[in-house]
Design a protein around this motif. Structure first.
Motif, PDB file in Angstrom:
ATOM      1  N   GLU A   1     -30.709  67.434  -8.861  1.00  0.00           N
ATOM      2  CA  GLU A   1     -29.849  66.596  -9.698  1.00  0.00           C
ATOM      3  C   GLU A   1     -28.681  66.024  -8.892  1.00  0.00           C
ATOM      4  O   GLU A   1     -28.365  64.832  -8.996  1.00  0.00           O
ATOM      5  CB  GLU A   1     -29.313  67.413 -10.879  1.00  0.00           C
ATOM      6  N   ASP A   2     -28.036  66.865  -8.090  1.00  0.00           N
ATOM      7  CA  ASP A   2     -26.882  66.407  -7.312  1.00  0.00           C
ATOM      8  C   ASP A   2     -27.275  65.321  -6.306  1.00  0.00           C
ATOM      9  O   ASP A   2     -26.532  64.353  -6.109  1.00  0.00           O
ATOM     10  CB  ASP A   2     -26.239  67.577  -6.571  1.00  0.00           C
ATOM     11  N   GLU A   3     -28.447  65.479  -5.678  1.00  0.00           N
ATOM     12  CA  GLU A   3     -28.880  64.476  -4.708  1.00  0.00           C
ATOM     13  C   GLU A   3     -29.099  63.119  -5.383  1.00  0.00           C
ATOM     14  O   GLU A   3     -28.647  62.083  -4.890  1.00  0.00           O
ATOM     15  CB  GLU A   3     -30.166  64.920  -4.011  1.00  0.00           C
ATOM     16  N   ILE A   4     -29.772  63.140  -6.518  1.00  0.00           N
ATOM     17  CA  ILE A   4     -29.989  61.889  -7.266  1.00  0.00           C
ATOM     18  C   ILE A   4     -28.647  61.276  -7.655  1.00  0.00           C
ATOM     19  O   ILE A   4     -28.424  60.064  -7.501  1.00  0.00           O
ATOM     20  CB  ILE A   4     -30.840  62.148  -8.520  1.00  0.00           C
ATOM     21  N   SER A   5     -27.744  62.111  -8.146  1.00  0.00           N
ATOM     22  CA  SER A   5     -26.425  61.636  -8.583  1.00  0.00           C
ATOM     23  C   SER A   5     -25.643  61.011  -7.432  1.00  0.00           C
ATOM     24  O   SER A   5     -25.028  59.946  -7.590  1.00  0.00           O
ATOM     25  CB  SER A   5     -25.637  62.800  -9.189  1.00  0.00           C
ATOM     26  N   GLU A   6     -25.679  61.636  -6.276  1.00  0.00           N
ATOM     27  CA  GLU A   6     -24.949  61.107  -5.115  1.00  0.00           C
ATOM     28  C   GLU A   6     -25.507  59.764  -4.666  1.00  0.00           C
ATOM     29  O   GLU A   6     -24.752  58.858  -4.283  1.00  0.00           O
ATOM     30  CB  GLU A   6     -25.006  62.120  -3.976  1.00  0.00           C
ATOM     31  N   ILE A   7     -26.812  59.627  -4.703  1.00  0.00           N
ATOM     32  CA  ILE A   7     -27.414  58.354  -4.311  1.00  0.00           C
ATOM     33  C   ILE A   7     -27.081  57.279  -5.336  1.00  0.00           C
ATOM     34  O   ILE A   7     -26.761  56.138  -4.974  1.00  0.00           O
ATOM     35  CB  ILE A   7     -28.938  58.514  -4.121  1.00  0.00           C
ATOM     36  N   LYS A   8     -27.119  57.632  -6.610  1.00  0.00           N
ATOM     37  CA  LYS A   8     -26.757  56.659  -7.653  1.00  0.00           C
ATOM     38  C   LYS A   8     -25.311  56.193  -7.475  1.00  0.00           C
ATOM     39  O   LYS A   8     -25.010  54.994  -7.566  1.00  0.00           O
ATOM     40  CB  LYS A   8     -26.960  57.279  -9.044  1.00  0.00           C
ATOM     41  N   LYS A   9     -24.405  57.127  -7.208  1.00  0.00           N
ATOM     42  CA  LYS A   9     -23.004  56.753  -6.981  1.00  0.00           C
ATOM     43  C   LYS A   9     -22.867  55.856  -5.758  1.00  0.00           C
ATOM     44  O   LYS A   9     -22.066  54.919  -5.742  1.00  0.00           O
ATOM     45  CB  LYS A   9     -22.154  58.009  -6.813  1.00  0.00           C
ATOM     46  N   ALA A  10     -23.664  56.122  -4.734  1.00  0.00           N
ATOM     47  CA  ALA A  10     -23.576  55.354  -3.486  1.00  0.00           C
ATOM     48  C   ALA A  10     -24.013  53.905  -3.659  1.00  0.00           C
ATOM     49  O   ALA A  10     -23.532  53.023  -2.942  1.00  0.00           O
ATOM     50  CB  ALA A  10     -24.422  56.020  -2.403  1.00  0.00           C
ATOM     51  N   ILE A  11     -24.901  53.645  -4.619  1.00  0.00           N
ATOM     52  CA  ILE A  11     -25.404  52.272  -4.780  1.00  0.00           C
ATOM     53  C   ILE A  11     -24.754  51.548  -5.954  1.00  0.00           C
ATOM     54  O   ILE A  11     -25.096  50.387  -6.234  1.00  0.00           O
ATOM     55  CB  ILE A  11     -26.939  52.240  -4.906  1.00  0.00           C
ATOM     56  N   GLY A  12     -23.831  52.208  -6.630  1.00  0.00           N
ATOM     57  CA  GLY A  12     -23.057  51.543  -7.665  1.00  0.00           C
ATOM     58  C   GLY A  12     -23.901  51.050  -8.826  1.00  0.00           C
ATOM     59  O   GLY A  12     -24.648  51.809  -9.432  1.00  0.00           O
ATOM     60  N   THR A  13     -23.800  49.753  -9.115  1.00  0.00           N
ATOM     61  CA  THR A  13     -24.481  49.194 -10.283  1.00  0.00           C
ATOM     62  C   THR A  13     -25.942  48.835 -10.016  1.00  0.00           C
ATOM     63  O   THR A  13     -26.639  48.387 -10.923  1.00  0.00           O
ATOM     64  CB  THR A  13     -23.753  47.930 -10.760  1.00  0.00           C
ATOM     65  N   LYS A  14     -26.406  49.038  -8.799  1.00  0.00           N
ATOM     66  CA  LYS A  14     -27.802  48.724  -8.489  1.00  0.00           C
ATOM     67  C   LYS A  14     -28.734  49.735  -9.165  1.00  0.00           C
ATOM     68  O   LYS A  14     -28.344  50.854  -9.489  1.00  0.00           O
ATOM     69  CB  LYS A  14     -28.035  48.737  -6.978  1.00  0.00           C
ATOM     70  N   ILE A  15     -29.962  49.326  -9.362  1.00  0.00           N
ATOM     71  CA  ILE A  15     -30.949  50.139 -10.061  1.00  0.00           C
ATOM     72  C   ILE A  15     -31.485  51.251  -9.162  1.00  0.00           C
ATOM     73  O   ILE A  15     -31.828  51.006  -8.002  1.00  0.00           O
ATOM     74  CB  ILE A  15     -32.120  49.263 -10.543  1.00  0.00           C
ATOM     75  N   LEU A  16     -31.552  52.476  -9.714  1.00  0.00           N
ATOM     76  CA  LEU A  16     -32.128  53.603  -8.986  1.00  0.00           C
ATOM     77  C   LEU A  16     -33.357  54.114  -9.717  1.00  0.00           C
ATOM     78  O   LEU A  16     -33.296  54.506 -10.881  1.00  0.00           O
ATOM     79  CB  LEU A  16     -31.121  54.746  -8.845  1.00  0.00           C
ATOM     80  N   LYS A  17     -34.486  54.120  -8.994  1.00  0.00           N
ATOM     81  CA  LYS A  17     -35.726  54.692  -9.506  1.00  0.00           C
ATOM     82  C   LYS A  17     -35.985  55.990  -8.753  1.00  0.00           C
ATOM     83  O   LYS A  17     -35.887  56.021  -7.523  1.00  0.00           O
ATOM     84  CB  LYS A  17     -36.900  53.736  -9.312  1.00  0.00           C
ATOM     85  N   VAL A  18     -36.339  57.026  -9.487  1.00  0.00           N
ATOM     86  CA  VAL A  18     -36.517  58.355  -8.905  1.00  0.00           C
ATOM     87  C   VAL A  18     -38.000  58.703  -8.897  1.00  0.00           C
ATOM     88  O   VAL A  18     -38.609  58.903  -9.959  1.00  0.00           O
ATOM     89  CB  VAL A  18     -35.719  59.411  -9.693  1.00  0.00           C
ATOM     90  N   ILE A  19     -38.582  58.781  -7.697  1.00  0.00           N
ATOM     91  CA  ILE A  19     -39.998  59.108  -7.549  1.00  0.00           C
ATOM     92  C   ILE A  19     -40.139  60.629  -7.537  1.00  0.00           C
ATOM     93  O   ILE A  19     -39.602  61.302  -6.648  1.00  0.00           O
ATOM     94  CB  ILE A  19     -40.567  58.532  -6.245  1.00  0.00           C
ATOM     95  N   ILE A  20     -40.870  61.157  -8.505  1.00  0.00           N
ATOM     96  CA  ILE A  20     -41.003  62.615  -8.589  1.00  0.00           C
ATOM     97  C   ILE A  20     -42.321  63.115  -7.996  1.00  0.00           C
ATOM     98  O   ILE A  20     -42.513  64.314  -7.863  1.00  0.00           O
ATOM     99  CB  ILE A  20     -40.820  63.126 -10.026  1.00  0.00           C
ATOM    100  N   GLU A  21     -43.217  62.220  -7.623  1.00  0.00           N
ATOM    101  CA  GLU A  21     -44.504  62.546  -6.975  1.00  0.00           C
ATOM    102  C   GLU A  21     -45.280  63.571  -7.799  1.00  0.00           C
ATOM    103  O   GLU A  21     -45.457  64.731  -7.440  1.00  0.00           O
ATOM    104  CB  GLU A  21     -44.281  63.037  -5.543  1.00  0.00           C
ATOM    105  N   THR A  22     -45.733  63.098  -8.963  1.00  0.00           N
ATOM    106  CA  THR A  22     -46.345  63.974  -9.970  1.00  0.00           C
ATOM    107  C   THR A  22     -47.579  64.729  -9.468  1.00  0.00           C
ATOM    108  O   THR A  22     -47.885  65.811  -9.987  1.00  0.00           O
ATOM    109  CB  THR A  22     -46.742  63.153 -11.209  1.00  0.00           C
ATOM    110  N   CYS A  23     -48.286  64.197  -8.493  1.00  0.00           N
ATOM    111  CA  CYS A  23     -49.522  64.852  -8.035  1.00  0.00           C
ATOM    112  C   CYS A  23     -49.272  66.234  -7.441  1.00  0.00           C
ATOM    113  O   CYS A  23     -50.203  67.043  -7.355  1.00  0.00           O
ATOM    114  CB  CYS A  23     -50.249  63.969  -7.020  1.00  0.00           C
ATOM    115  N   TYR A  24     -48.031  66.509  -7.043  1.00  0.00           N
ATOM    116  CA  TYR A  24     -47.710  67.811  -6.450  1.00  0.00           C
ATOM    117  C   TYR A  24     -47.056  68.769  -7.439  1.00  0.00           C
ATOM    118  O   TYR A  24     -46.684  69.888  -7.063  1.00  0.00           O
ATOM    119  CB  TYR A  24     -46.773  67.625  -5.263  1.00  0.00           C
ATOM    120  N   LEU A  25     -46.885  68.337  -8.692  1.00  0.00           N
ATOM    121  CA  LEU A  25     -46.103  69.119  -9.652  1.00  0.00           C
ATOM    122  C   LEU A  25     -46.948  69.585 -10.829  1.00  0.00           C
ATOM    123  O   LEU A  25     -47.871  68.877 -11.272  1.00  0.00           O
ATOM    124  CB  LEU A  25     -44.937  68.274 -10.190  1.00  0.00           C
ATOM    125  N   ASP A  26     -46.609  70.763 -11.368  1.00  0.00           N
ATOM    126  CA  ASP A  26     -47.210  71.142 -12.644  1.00  0.00           C
ATOM    127  C   ASP A  26     -46.379  70.507 -13.761  1.00  0.00           C
ATOM    128  O   ASP A  26     -45.348  69.870 -13.514  1.00  0.00           O
ATOM    129  CB  ASP A  26     -47.315  72.668 -12.782  1.00  0.00           C
TER     130      ASP A  26
END
Length: 213
Positions: free
Chosen positions: A106-131
């Motif tokens: 969560e913190d990593e996503i939040s820091e990247i979102k803050k770094a790019i300001g109003t630009k759009i952030l898409k978070v790739i979770i790579e579902t094939c590796y997750l239950d």
């Protein structure tokens, strides 16, 4: 259904050269796709090729493994925005998620979102590796971190988007975030299915065939 409005026309191949990216942008302009999705080194080139058009530029960071340190991802994201990217598609740290370190994710996503300001952030979770529980946890992290999208896949894992994955993502993010389905979307019927399930963006290298067949 105007599929072109949903498509991130994508070329992230390691062998993609400058002419490939120029061609990608030409096709995006011709077919009025929403965006092109490119590696960071081609953001400036895409900007030049798309000059005067409404096509957005999405750049991937931490791609495709998500396993570099957070500072490197932030630097990469800032560089892409400085070079003209409108949107950032980031890969989460999958290992940290699987270790249960949700605060880190969560913190990593939040820091990247803050770094790019109003630009759009898409978070790739790579579902094939997750239950399924990990998919829900990843979506919750992205939601809490104020990202704009959750995205299924890089297209470089051992599987792409599935209808079941999009349903799980929708169950967590509802209308608070958007969903991008990517990986293995090669025909119109599949594309329309994902949109019906709640995806508002499709990542595909088969955009032209989706809208012409």
């Amino acid at each position: 259904m105007q599929l072109n409005n949903y498509i991130d026309h994508t070329n992230l191949k390691p062998v993609a050269n400058q002419q490939d990216i120029i061609n990608l942008c030409k096709e995006a302009k011709e077919h009025l796709f929403y965006a092109v999705c490119v590696n960071g080194c081609y953001v400036k080139l895409a900007g030049e090729a798309l000059k005067g058009s409404k096509v957005k530029i999405a750049a991937v960071i931490g791609f495709p493994l998500g396993a570099m340190d957070t500072g490197s991802k932030i630097f990469e994201a800032k560089e892409c925005i400085a070079n003209g990217a409108d949107e950032i598609d980031m890969v989460i740290n999958i290992g940290e998620l699987k270790d249960g370190n949700l605060k880190f994710v969560e913190d990593e996503i939040s820091e990247i979102k803050k770094a790019i300001g109003t630009k759009i952030l898409k978070v790739i979770i790579e579902t094939c590796y997750l239950d399924d529980d990990e998919k829900r946890a990843a979506c919750t992290c992205a939601l809490k971190a104020s990202a704009d999208f959750v995205k299924t896949s890089t297209g470089f894992g051992n599987g792409g988007a599935t209808p079941e994955d999009v349903k799980i993502m929708k169950s967590i993010v509802g209308d608070k975030m958007q969903i991008k389905a990517s990986g293995g979307i090669k025909d119109r019927k599949t594309a329309e299915k994902y949109i019906e399930l709640g995806a508002s963006r499709l990542g595909t290298s088969s955009g032209i065939s989706l809208i012409t067949t």
